[in-house]
Write a protein that holds these residues in place. Structure first.
Motif, PDB file in Angstrom:
ATOM      1  N   UNK A  25     -56.421  19.072  -9.504  1.00  0.00           N
ATOM      2  CA  UNK A  25     -56.174  19.624 -10.867  1.00  0.00           C
ATOM      3  C   UNK A  25     -57.389  18.773 -11.693  1.00  0.00           C
ATOM      4  N   UNK A  26     -57.574  17.639 -11.300  1.00  0.00           N
ATOM      5  CA  UNK A  26     -58.189  15.979 -11.893  1.00  0.00           C
ATOM      6  C   UNK A  26     -59.693  16.593 -11.292  1.00  0.00           C
ATOM      7  N   UNK A  27     -59.539  16.665  -9.723  1.00  0.00           N
ATOM      8  CA  UNK A  27     -61.360  17.616  -9.384  1.00  0.00           C
ATOM      9  C   UNK A  27     -61.976  18.747 -10.370  1.00  0.00           C
ATOM     10  N   UNK A  28     -60.431  19.480  -9.914  1.00  0.00           N
ATOM     11  CA  UNK A  28     -61.105  20.913 -10.488  1.00  0.00           C
ATOM     12  C   UNK A  28     -62.339  20.722 -12.096  1.00  0.00           C
ATOM     13  N   UNK A  29     -61.584  19.594 -13.009  1.00  0.00           N
ATOM     14  CA  UNK A  29     -61.770  19.747 -14.449  1.00  0.00           C
ATOM     15  C   UNK A  29     -63.011  18.729 -14.341  1.00  0.00           C
ATOM     16  N   UNK A  30     -63.215  17.683 -13.719  1.00  0.00           N
ATOM     17  CA  UNK A  30     -63.854  16.635 -13.343  1.00  0.00           C
ATOM     18  C   UNK A  30     -63.142  15.605 -14.259  1.00  0.00           C
ATOM     19  N   UNK A  31     -62.107  15.292 -13.786  1.00  0.00           N
ATOM     20  CA  UNK A  31     -61.259  13.924 -15.070  1.00  0.00           C
ATOM     21  C   UNK A  31     -61.001  12.005 -13.974  1.00  0.00           C
ATOM     22  N   UNK A  32     -61.464  11.671 -14.483  1.00  0.00           N
ATOM     23  CA  UNK A  32     -61.349  10.565 -13.568  1.00  0.00           C
ATOM     24  C   UNK A  32     -59.781  10.202 -13.160  1.00  0.00           C
ATOM     25  N   UNK A  33     -59.269   9.162 -12.126  1.00  0.00           N
ATOM     26  CA  UNK A  33     -57.789   8.745 -11.825  1.00  0.00           C
ATOM     27  C   UNK A  33     -57.445   8.523 -13.602  1.00  0.00           C
TER      28      UNK A  33
END
Length: 104
Positions: A25-33
């Motif tokens: 999900x984080x990769x999908x939206x380009x969010x860092x950890x």
């Protein structure tokens, strides 16, 4: 149940049967950890996971959430553009207190 760790599944997979973990999900939206885990805990921002321990989000629910957010953003943009087309700034200013003299 299909476990996907990529941000975009193949088109022949039914999104109701695709579950994404927090990393996907984080990769999908380009969010860092750090920001990603903060966003995933915010139930006003992201829909809750359908499975808990380990957390899993259904892709079809994320897709509908994305569509709602896009619609809200487009509505806000339209409202902003329409409000800028309103009366000119000069019309909104108060009239001057003195009228300049005309030189003869």
């Amino acid at each position: 149940m299909t476990m996907m760790t990529i941000s975009e599944p193949s088109p022949d997979v039914d999104p109701r049967h695709v579950f994404l973990d927090a990393t996907a999900v984080m990769a999908r939206y380009g969010w860092g950890k750090t920001k990603g885990y903060q966003n995933l805990k915010d139930r006003d921002l992201v829909p809750p996971p359908v499975m808990v321990r380990p957390d899993r989000w259904r892709l079809d629910q994320l897709l509908s959430w994305e569509e709602r957010r896009i619609a809200l953003a487009e509505a806000a943009t339209t409202t902003l553009v329409e409000s800028r087309r309103g009366p000119a700034l000069v019309d909104a200013l108060p009239s001057p207190k003195r009228v300049p003299r005309r030189s003869a």
